[in-house]
Design a protein around this motif. Structure first.
Motif, PDB file in Angstrom:
ATOM      1  N   ILE A 168       0.862  -1.177   0.000  1.00  0.00           N
ATOM      2  CA  ILE A 168       0.000   0.000   0.000  1.00  0.00           C
ATOM      3  C   ILE A 168       0.899   1.227   0.000  1.00  0.00           C
ATOM      4  CG2 ILE A 168      -1.822   1.259   1.204  1.00  0.00           C
ATOM      5  CD1 ILE A 168      -2.702  -1.391   2.442  1.00  0.00           C
ATOM      6  N   CYS A 169       0.679   2.109  -0.954  1.00  0.00           N
ATOM      7  CA  CYS A 169       1.535   3.292  -1.109  1.00  0.00           C
ATOM      8  C   CYS A 169       0.902   4.556  -0.554  1.00  0.00           C
ATOM      9  CB  CYS A 169       1.865   3.512  -2.586  1.00  0.00           C
ATOM     10  SG  CYS A 169       2.740   2.119  -3.317  1.00  0.00           S
ATOM     11  N   SER A 170      -0.420   4.577  -0.485  1.00  0.00           N
ATOM     12  CA  SER A 170      -1.098   5.764   0.050  1.00  0.00           C
ATOM     13  C   SER A 170      -2.498   5.393   0.511  1.00  0.00           C
ATOM     14  CB  SER A 170      -1.183   6.866  -1.019  1.00  0.00           C
ATOM     15  OG  SER A 170      -2.029   6.465  -2.085  1.00  0.00           O
ATOM     16  N   GLY A 171      -3.040   6.239   1.390  1.00  0.00           N
ATOM     17  CA  GLY A 171      -4.428   6.100   1.801  1.00  0.00           C
ATOM     18  C   GLY A 171      -4.695   4.984   2.790  1.00  0.00           C
ATOM     19  N   GLU A 172      -5.985   4.734   2.957  1.00  0.00           N
ATOM     20  CA  GLU A 172      -6.470   3.727   3.905  1.00  0.00           C
ATOM     21  C   GLU A 172      -7.150   2.597   3.138  1.00  0.00           C
ATOM     22  OE1 GLU A 172      -9.063   3.852   8.004  1.00  0.00           O
ATOM     23  OE2 GLU A 172      -9.939   4.835   6.254  1.00  0.00           O
ATOM     24  N   PHE A 173      -6.816   1.382   3.497  1.00  0.00           N
ATOM     25  CA  PHE A 173      -7.457   0.213   2.887  1.00  0.00           C
ATOM     26  C   PHE A 173      -8.554  -0.285   3.822  1.00  0.00           C
ATOM     27  CE2 PHE A 173      -7.970  -4.378   2.825  1.00  0.00           C
ATOM     28  CZ  PHE A 173      -8.247  -4.617   1.489  1.00  0.00           C
ATOM     29  N   GLU A 174      -9.719  -0.615   3.244  1.00  0.00           N
ATOM     30  CA  GLU A 174     -10.801  -1.219   4.018  1.00  0.00           C
ATOM     31  C   GLU A 174     -11.232  -2.509   3.345  1.00  0.00           C
ATOM     32  OE1 GLU A 174     -13.900   1.661   4.435  1.00  0.00           O
ATOM     33  OE2 GLU A 174     -12.869   2.723   6.053  1.00  0.00           O
ATOM     34  N   ALA A 175     -11.481  -3.531   4.144  1.00  0.00           N
ATOM     35  CA  ALA A 175     -11.858  -4.842   3.607  1.00  0.00           C
ATOM     36  C   ALA A 175     -13.077  -4.728   2.697  1.00  0.00           C
ATOM     37  CB  ALA A 175     -12.154  -5.801   4.760  1.00  0.00           C
ATOM     38  N   GLY A 176     -12.991  -5.369   1.531  1.00  0.00           N
ATOM     39  CA  GLY A 176     -14.108  -5.396   0.591  1.00  0.00           C
ATOM     40  C   GLY A 176     -14.253  -4.147  -0.250  1.00  0.00           C
ATOM     41  N   MET A 177     -13.293  -3.239  -0.183  1.00  0.00           N
ATOM     42  CA  MET A 177     -13.417  -1.985  -0.945  1.00  0.00           C
ATOM     43  C   MET A 177     -13.243  -2.242  -2.445  1.00  0.00           C
ATOM     44  SD  MET A 177      -9.758  -0.141   0.027  1.00  0.00           S
ATOM     45  CE  MET A 177     -10.184   1.465  -0.643  1.00  0.00           C
ATOM     46  N   ASP A 178     -13.869  -1.376  -3.239  1.00  0.00           N
ATOM     47  CA  ASP A 178     -13.725  -1.434  -4.693  1.00  0.00           C
ATOM     48  C   ASP A 178     -12.596  -0.497  -5.112  1.00  0.00           C
ATOM     49  OD1 ASP A 178     -15.806  -3.236  -5.201  1.00  0.00           O
ATOM     50  OD2 ASP A 178     -17.297  -1.638  -5.060  1.00  0.00           O
ATOM     51  N   VAL A 179     -11.711  -0.998  -5.965  1.00  0.00           N
ATOM     52  CA  VAL A 179     -10.604  -0.178  -6.464  1.00  0.00           C
ATOM     53  C   VAL A 179     -10.526  -0.352  -7.979  1.00  0.00           C
ATOM     54  CG1 VAL A 179      -9.311  -0.452  -4.313  1.00  0.00           C
ATOM     55  CG2 VAL A 179      -8.858  -1.999  -6.211  1.00  0.00           C
ATOM     56  N   PHE A 180      -9.844   0.572  -8.624  1.00  0.00           N
ATOM     57  CA  PHE A 180      -9.672   0.466 -10.071  1.00  0.00           C
ATOM     58  C   PHE A 180      -8.355  -0.244 -10.369  1.00  0.00           C
ATOM     59  CE2 PHE A 180      -8.781   1.831 -14.432  1.00  0.00           C
ATOM     60  CZ  PHE A 180     -10.027   1.611 -15.024  1.00  0.00           C
ATOM     61  N   HIS A 181      -8.454  -1.336 -11.128  1.00  0.00           N
ATOM     62  CA  HIS A 181      -7.275  -2.107 -11.532  1.00  0.00           C
ATOM     63  C   HIS A 181      -6.789  -1.526 -12.865  1.00  0.00           C
ATOM     64  CE1 HIS A 181      -5.609  -6.206 -13.080  1.00  0.00           C
ATOM     65  NE2 HIS A 181      -4.652  -5.467 -12.567  1.00  0.00           N
ATOM     66  N   ILE A 182      -5.696  -0.765 -12.810  1.00  0.00           N
ATOM     67  CA  ILE A 182      -5.230  -0.021 -13.985  1.00  0.00           C
ATOM     68  C   ILE A 182      -4.984  -0.928 -15.190  1.00  0.00           C
ATOM     69  CG2 ILE A 182      -3.393   1.465 -14.905  1.00  0.00           C
ATOM     70  CD1 ILE A 182      -5.106   2.939 -12.875  1.00  0.00           C
ATOM     71  N   GLN A 183      -4.196  -1.983 -14.986  1.00  0.00           N
ATOM     72  CA  GLN A 183      -3.849  -2.858 -16.116  1.00  0.00           C
ATOM     73  C   GLN A 183      -5.070  -3.617 -16.645  1.00  0.00           C
ATOM     74  OE1 GLN A 183      -1.941  -2.278 -13.542  1.00  0.00           O
ATOM     75  NE2 GLN A 183       0.017  -1.653 -14.430  1.00  0.00           N
ATOM     76  N   GLY A 184      -6.002  -3.953 -15.751  1.00  0.00           N
ATOM     77  CA  GLY A 184      -7.214  -4.675 -16.187  1.00  0.00           C
ATOM     78  C   GLY A 184      -8.260  -3.745 -16.761  1.00  0.00           C
ATOM     79  N   GLY A 185      -8.139  -2.443 -16.456  1.00  0.00           N
ATOM     80  CA  GLY A 185      -9.069  -1.453 -16.993  1.00  0.00           C
ATOM     81  C   GLY A 185     -10.461  -1.520 -16.405  1.00  0.00           C
ATOM     82  N   LYS A 186     -10.597  -2.039 -15.172  1.00  0.00           N
ATOM     83  CA  LYS A 186     -11.938  -2.113 -14.570  1.00  0.00           C
ATOM     84  C   LYS A 186     -11.853  -2.130 -13.048  1.00  0.00           C
ATOM     85  CE  LYS A 186     -12.041  -7.165 -14.901  1.00  0.00           C
ATOM     86  NZ  LYS A 186     -12.724  -8.326 -15.486  1.00  0.00           N
ATOM     87  N   LYS A 187     -13.015  -1.919 -12.419  1.00  0.00           N
ATOM     88  CA  LYS A 187     -13.084  -1.946 -10.970  1.00  0.00           C
ATOM     89  C   LYS A 187     -13.077  -3.395 -10.468  1.00  0.00           C
ATOM     90  CE  LYS A 187     -15.124   2.368  -9.395  1.00  0.00           C
ATOM     91  NZ  LYS A 187     -16.219   2.986  -8.638  1.00  0.00           N
ATOM     92  N   VAL A 188     -12.403  -3.596  -9.351  1.00  0.00           N
ATOM     93  CA  VAL A 188     -12.395  -4.933  -8.736  1.00  0.00           C
ATOM     94  C   VAL A 188     -12.611  -4.756  -7.237  1.00  0.00           C
ATOM     95  CG1 VAL A 188     -10.860  -5.990 -10.438  1.00  0.00           C
ATOM     96  CG2 VAL A 188      -9.868  -4.918  -8.427  1.00  0.00           C
TER      97      VAL A 188
END
Length: 534
Positions: free
Chosen positions: A323-343
Motif C-alpha cells: 500500500i503506497c497511500s491512503g487507507e485500505f478497508e476490507a471489501g473496498m472497490d478499487v480500479f485495476h489499472i492494467q485490467g481497466g476495470k473496478k475490482v
C-alpha cells in the motif's frame, strides 16, 4: 485536514517497512525471529537447522523449504514494537531465488543487511546490495555471530566499504569474539553492554551496562581487552566516518551494529536504533510523478508478489501488494489499472508466514495479501484515485538456464498447463513456447537452477503432475523491441531459437553472445533488449 485524515496520517507515520537481505547461513531468518520475539508476535523461535525437531523457522512455510533448510520464497511478517507497526519482508538468501528478492526490495523502504562476522561480505550480499543502491534506500548492517570467532573489526568494515562501495559508521564496537566475546561498546553513551548467553529461543537474559570509566568494568573485561578497545575506538573516532542521518537516508552511509542473533545479544539494541534512524513510508514513483503517502488521501498500491497454494486446503492464489497511500478497508472497490476495470479486494489478510489473519483496515506502508482470481500480475497498480496513474514497473530479469518440460502422464495435460501457468504468473519461472507451435512444446527459463527443483516439487505436490526436464544449451535471452518485425523472415544462427512469451511477445534464445551480435548484423534495424517489462 479533517480528523479522519489526521488519523490516517498518524497510522502511516507509525509504519516501518523493511527487507532483510543476506548471503545464505548468515543468520537472517534467526534475526527475523528475534525481532518477532521482542514484538511479542511469537513465543518460541523455530529452527531451520535441526532435523530432529519438528519446529521450523516461522518465516519458512513451503514444504521444500523445511526439508532443505533454505528459504525459497519471500515471507511477509508484521508486528508492533515501541509504538511502531513494523512490516518485515524476509527474503530468500539463496542466489537461485534472487529474482524474488529483487521484487521484494521494490516494496521496502529500507534494508537490513546481515553479515556473518567470520566471513564478511559474500557473493549474494554483493548482488542484493546493488539493487538497494539502485533504489537509494537506507541500508543498515548487522554483523552477526560475534559469539563465534570473527574477522578483525576494521577488516570487516573495510570489506563492506571496498566490496559494496558504501561508507560505514559503527554505532557500537565489539569487545573480543568467540569465547572471548565480552559484549559491545556503545560509542554514543560510552557504556559497555555486557554479553551473557541467553536461553535460546527466548528474550530472557540479563543485559548489564557499565560505563567504560567505571572501576567495576575490570570484573568483566580484561585489562588487555580494555586497552585494545580504547585504542580501536580512538582510531575509529579519528579516521572513521561520522554519523550523518542525511547520508543514511540517501543510502550513502550504513550504520553498523554487532551482536549474536542466536543468543539475542544486541538484537533489541539494533531494533531500537534502527527504528529511530528510519522514516515512515516514502513517496513512490509513478507515471504522473511521485505519490507521497503523507499528501495523497486516495488508496493506491502495487502488486509485487503472487503466491499460489499457500494453504493446501484452500488451493488459492494470494496477490501481495504494497500500500503506497491512503487507507485500505476490507471489501473496498478499487480500479485495476492494467485490467481497466473496478475490482473488489476480498479476503484481505496479513501473514505470519503461512498463518493468516483477516484484517479490516491497513494503511500506506503496509503489505497485505488479497484473494486473486487470476486477474493480477506482478507490477499491477490499484487505486481509488480518479486520476489514473501507474506505479513504475518491476523489471523482469533475464533467465540464465533453460529446459524443455513435458508431463510424464499425457492424460494430466490440463493440470500440467494450469500448474505451470500459475507458477509462471508468480514470477518464479518464465515460460515460453517455440515459435509456430502450440502449447505442446514448453520451454522454462529460470534465474537459478534450484528453481527447476522447486518447479518439479510443486507440480508434483500441488498439482499431482510428474514432469521431465530436458536441459537446453541456451544461456542468453533477448526481447525483440521492434513491433513490426516479421519473425518468419528473421535470419539467425544455428545457436539461436525463436520463442514467444506468455503474452505472445517474440524473444530469441542464444547459446553464446557472438550469436547475438551476428543475428543483429544479419537483420537490419533489429533491436534487442536484455530486460522484459512486467
Amino acid at each position: 485536514m479533517s480528523q479522519i485524515a489526521d488519523e490516517i496520517k498518524n497510522q502511516i507515520n507509525k509504519r516501518r517497512t523493511f527487507a532483510i537481505i543476506s548471503h545464505p547461513d548468515a543468520g537472517k531468518t534467526t534475526l527475523t525471529e528475534k525481532f518477532l520475539l521482542y514484538g511479542g508476535a511469537i513465543n518460541l523461535a523455530g529452527s531451520v537447522k535441526g532435523k530432529a525437531t519438528a519446529r521450523h523457522a516461522v518465516s519458512d512455510w513451503m514444504e521444500i523449504e523445511k526439508e532443505r533448510g533454505i528459504s525459497v520464497t519471500s515471507s511477509v511478517l508484521q508486528f508492533n514494537y515501541g509504538g511502531y507497526c513494523i512490516n518485515i519482508l524476509d527474503t530468500p538468501g539463496h542466489q537461485d531465488f534472487s529474482e524474488d528478492t529483487y521484487r521484494t526490495l521494490m516494496a521496502a523502504d529500507s534494508a537490513v543487511m546481515v553479515i556473518d562476522a567470520s566471513k564478511g561480505v559474500e557473493a549474494q550480499t554483493r548482488k542484493l546490495f546493488k539493487v538497494c543502491t539502485m533504489r537509494h534506500i537506507p541500508i543498515f548492517t548487522f554483523i552477526n555471530k560475534m559469539d563465534r570467532e570473527a574477522m578483525d573489526t576494521f577488516e570487516l568494515l573495510d570489506d563492506i566499504e571496498n566490496e559494496l562501495g558504501i561508507a560505514t559508521c559503527p554505532v557500537n564496537w565489539p569487545i573480543g569474539s568467540g569465547k572471548e566475546f565480552k559484549g559491545v561498546y556503545d560509542r554514543n553513551t560510552r557504556k559497555v553492554e555486557l554479553f551473557s548467553d541467553t536461553h535460546k529461543g527466548t528474550t530472557q537474559g540479563e543485559v548489564r551496562k557499565i560505563s567504560i570509566e567505571d572501576d567495576e568494568i575490570g570484573q568483566w573485561v580484561t585489562d588487555a581487552q580494555l586497552a585494545q578497545l580504547r585504542e580501536e575506538i580512538e582510531l575509529q573516532d579519528g579516521a572513521g566516518a561520522k554519523f550523518d542521518q542525511a547520508l543514511v537516508s540517501k543510502g550513502e552511509l550504513s550504520p553498523v551494529f554487532f551482536g549474536s542473533a542466536l543468543t539475542n545479544f544486541g538484537v533489541e539494541t539494533f531494533l531500537k536504533h534502527f527504528l529511530s534512524m528510519t522514516t515512515s513510508p516514502l513517496p513512490r514513483k509513478s507515471d504522473k510523478g511521485a505519490v507521497d503517502p503523507m499528501e495523497e488521501k486516495d488508496f493506491s498500491a502495487f502488486v509485487f508478489k503472487i503466491q499460489a497454494n499457500m494453504n493446501k486446503a484452500h488451493r488459492d492464489r494470494i496477490a501481495f501488494m504494497r500500500i503506497c497511500s491512503g487507507e485500505f478497508e476490507a471489501g473496498m472497490d478499487v480500479f485495476h489499472i492494467q485490467g481497466g476495470k473496478k475490482v473488489r479486494l476480498s479476503q484481505p489478510q496479513q501473514m505470519m508466514a503461512s498463518e493468516r489473519k483477516m484484517i479490516d483496515k491497513a494503511y500506506g506502508g503496509d503489505i497485505i495479501g488479497v484473494f486473486d482470481p487470476g486477474i493480477f500480475s506482478i507490477g499491477d497498480t490499484l487505486t481509488t484515485s480518479p486520476k489514473r496513474f501507474t506505479y513504475e514497473g518491476i523489471p523482469t530479469f533475464a533467465p540464465e538456464h533453460f529446459a524443455r518440460v513435458r508431463q510424464v502422464d499425457t492424460m494430466k495435460r490440463k493440470q500440467f498447463i494450469k500448474g505451470i501457468n500459475q507458477i509462471a504468473q508468480e514470477g518464479a519461472i518464465q515460460i515460453f513456447q517455440e515459435f509456430n507451435t502450440g502449447m505442446e512444446e514448453i520451454i522454462v527459463g529460470v534465474v537459478g537452477v534450484l528453481q527447476f527443483d522447486v518447479l518439479k516439487y510443486r507440480l508434483e505436490n500441488e498439482y499431482n503432475v510428474d514432469i521431465r526436464l530436458d536441459n537446453l544449451p541456451y544461456e542468453y535471452i533477448r526481447w525483440i523491441e521492434n513491433t513490426d518485425i516479421d519473425l518468419d523472415r528473421l535470419t539467425g544462427t544455428s545457436g539461436m531459437k525463436k520463442v514467444k512469451d506468455l503474452k505472445g511477445r517474440p524473444l530469441l534464445l542464444f547459446v553464446n553472445d557472438w550469436s547475438i551480435r551476428m543475428t543483429v548484423d544479419r537483420n537490419k534495424g533489429l533491436e534487442l533488449s536484455e530486460f522484459g517489462r512486467s
